[in-house]
Write an enzyme that holds these catalytic residues in place. Structure first.
Site, PDB file in Angstrom:
ATOM      1  N   GLY A 238     -50.851 -18.312-105.180  1.00  0.00           N
ATOM      2  CA  GLY A 238     -51.181 -17.802-103.855  1.00  0.00           C
ATOM      3  C   GLY A 238     -52.642 -17.526-103.575  1.00  0.00           C
ATOM      4  N   PRO A 273     -50.923 -20.958-110.163  1.00  0.00           N
ATOM      5  CG  PRO A 273     -52.929 -21.505-111.245  1.00  0.00           C
ATOM      6  CD  PRO A 273     -51.549 -20.926-111.499  1.00  0.00           C
ATOM      7  N   GLY A 274     -51.784 -23.041-107.411  1.00  0.00           N
ATOM      8  CA  GLY A 274     -51.721 -24.412-106.905  1.00  0.00           C
ATOM      9  C   GLY A 274     -52.992 -24.723-106.140  1.00  0.00           C
ATOM     10  NE  ARG A 275     -53.348 -22.684-100.098  1.00  0.00           N
ATOM     11  CZ  ARG A 275     -52.662 -23.354 -99.169  1.00  0.00           C
ATOM     12  NH1 ARG A 275     -53.247 -24.319 -98.493  1.00  0.00           N
ATOM     13  NH2 ARG A 275     -51.405 -23.037 -98.900  1.00  0.00           N
ATOM     14  NE  ARG A 310     -52.772 -26.952 -96.001  1.00  0.00           N
ATOM     15  CZ  ARG A 310     -53.750 -26.281 -95.435  1.00  0.00           C
ATOM     16  NH1 ARG A 310     -54.824 -26.897 -94.997  1.00  0.00           N
ATOM     17  NH2 ARG A 310     -53.692 -24.977 -95.315  1.00  0.00           N
ATOM     18  CE1 TYR A 314     -47.448 -24.498 -93.369  1.00  0.00           C
ATOM     19  CE2 TYR A 314     -49.242 -25.713 -94.385  1.00  0.00           C
ATOM     20  CZ  TYR A 314     -47.956 -25.226 -94.426  1.00  0.00           C
ATOM     21  OH  TYR A 314     -47.187 -25.459 -95.529  1.00  0.00           O
ATOM     22  CB  CYS A 340     -45.619 -42.341 -81.241  1.00  0.00           C
ATOM     23  SG  CYS A 340     -46.277 -44.003 -81.361  1.00  0.00           S
ATOM     24  CD  GLU A 341     -43.905 -36.752 -83.060  1.00  0.00           C
ATOM     25  OE1 GLU A 341     -43.907 -35.761 -82.291  1.00  0.00           O
ATOM     26  OE2 GLU A 341     -42.874 -37.308 -83.473  1.00  0.00           O
TER      27      GLU A 341
END
Ligand code: PLP
Length: 412
Positions: A238, A273-275, A310, A314, A340-341
């Site tokens: 985190g 830990p990741g990010r 992302r 978010y 197409c969004e």
């Protein structure tokens, strides 16, 4: 600190000219720096002086070349699916350094974890515990377990990535956990090993971590008073990174704040830990296809929300830099993809390099939750992944082909 820098106005990954990679393999592609990955892993791991295992959160970036790099540095893995377990094992991660998180592990996945003799299952419900007991009994083995407790702490991050509030789906409320542990301790094929928690992602302050550690520590002493010994304390992941102007604590500050609370606790620490390890060690390189002036300036690039979700998911910010800095200056507008969004944007109403067709752009801080969240939406082959290493680079995942898009499909 990372190894993406300008040399003579050309953006480089370590000592590789990014234009050379684009020339050889086309665009878009994810590009990671091996030196940065190594530096970030070591900085994090070495920040802790107590016995610990750094179990990289596989979901942040799961290419087996990158997992293998962490394995070579002594790292383990935090996994959330059978697929991630498969990757971690293929990458050479020691099963005794693998912890398995997630609210919805299937019986097949539980069996795969048991067969692989992983370190610990972070169980998130009573029903999961009973399923695990059942599968372990069928196999005639013991299942090592910790419960993921939910300490009800506000991580003060984006609602979609906060996980430790009472209203979130994760873990079991810390107030109900004693009963769960007593039940687990009485099951024949369950061995209680630890307590775990993970309160959210992209935290930029240590205080929620400290608050949840205090709650978990109190809980561990309650357990010990009832005769349930705890070997592992898993504090999840985190820790946030700098995307724009955040000022997250550095790993040393994070480690210091946690270790100050740990003093007399006789547990091996597990960190997930990741990010913080991979986020700023990777970028997404994309090419400008067209520009147009509508209600505002649109720069249309060949990467879209299917490649980097992302911003759409978010509203996340990613800085955008020109690969070739010709002194073109900046302008305000949107960088959008071919999907197409309306939600398909990489940057919205922000400054960006003034660009023209065929310019290469670097979408920064894309190493975490970048490729791993990508999809084939709009039948777009997923992009290549490249590892920069000094003066050389390696394609660590080839660009998907049209044939790969329909692999497994058939017309009855
Ligand atoms: C996602 C996740 C992590 C990693 O979170 P980061 O914010 O990337 O460090 C760690 N543990 C669990 C259980 C997770 O779900």
């Amino acid at each position: 600190m990372n190894h993406f820098n300008y040399q003579d106005n050309i953006f480089h990954c370590e000592d590789v000219d990014i234009r050379e990679i684009a020339k050889e393999i086309g665009t878009p592609f994810y590009l990671y720096s091996k030196a940065t990955l190594t530096h970030h892993f070591k900085t994090f791991d070495q920040a802790f002086s107590v016995p610990h295992i750094t179990c990289f959160a596989t979901k942040a970036c799961s290419n087996i070349a990158i997992l293998n790099l962490f394995a070579s540095l002594g790292g383990g893995a935090d996994i959330v699916s059978g697929g991630e377990l498969f990757r971690a094992l293929k990458a050479g991660i020691d099963p005794q350094k693998i912890v398995y998180s997630g609210v919805g592990k299937s019986r097949d996945e539980l069996r795969f974890g048991l067969e692989s003799q992983i370190l610990m299952f972070n169980v998130e419900s009573q029903q999961e515990l009973l399923a695990l007991q059942d599968v372990a009994a069928e196999m005639g083995v013991q299942a090592p377990v910790s419960f993921r407790v939910n300490p009800d702490v506000d991580p003060k991050t984006h609602a979609y990535i906060s996980t430790g509030l009472a209203k979130n789906k994760f873990g079991i409320p810390i107030g109900d956990a004693l009963e769960a542990y007593q039940q687990a301790a009485a099951l024949a094929n369950i061995t209680v090993q630890g307590v775990s928690c993970h309160i959210g992602s992209q935290l930029t302050d240590v205080s929620p971590f400290v608050e949840s550690l205090q709650k978990v520590k109190n809980f561990i002493s309650t357990l010990q008073h009832t005769g349930i010994a705890i070997k592992y304390l898993d504090l999840g992941g985190g820790l946030g990174i700098n995307y724009e102007d955040e000022e997250p604590p550095v790993p040393a500050q994070y480690a210091q704040a946690l270790e100050a609370e740990l003093k007399d606790l006789d547990c091996t620490l597990i960190l997930e830990p990741g990010r913080v390890i991979v986020g700023n060690a990777g970028i997404l390189v994309t090419k400008v296809l067209y520009t147009k002036q509508g209600g505002k300036k649109f720069t249309i690039v060949d990467a879209g929300m299917n490649d980097l979700a992302r911003p759409s998911l978010y509203g996340a910010y990613h800085a955008i830099l020109p690969v070739e800095d010709r002194g073109q200056g900046i302008e305000t507008g949107d960088v959008v993809g071919p999907i197409c969004e309306t939600g398909d944007f990489l940057s919205r109403d922000k400054t960006m390099p003034a660009s023209q067709s065929d310019d290469l752009l670097a979408i920064m801080s894309a190493g975490a939750y970048g490729f791993t969240m990508s999809s084939n939406y709009n039948s777009r082959p997923r992009v290549a992944e490249v590892l920069g290493d000094g003066e050389t680079f390696h394609v660590i995942r080839q660009r998907e082909t049209y044939e790969m898009l329909i692999a497994g499909e058939k017309i009855p």
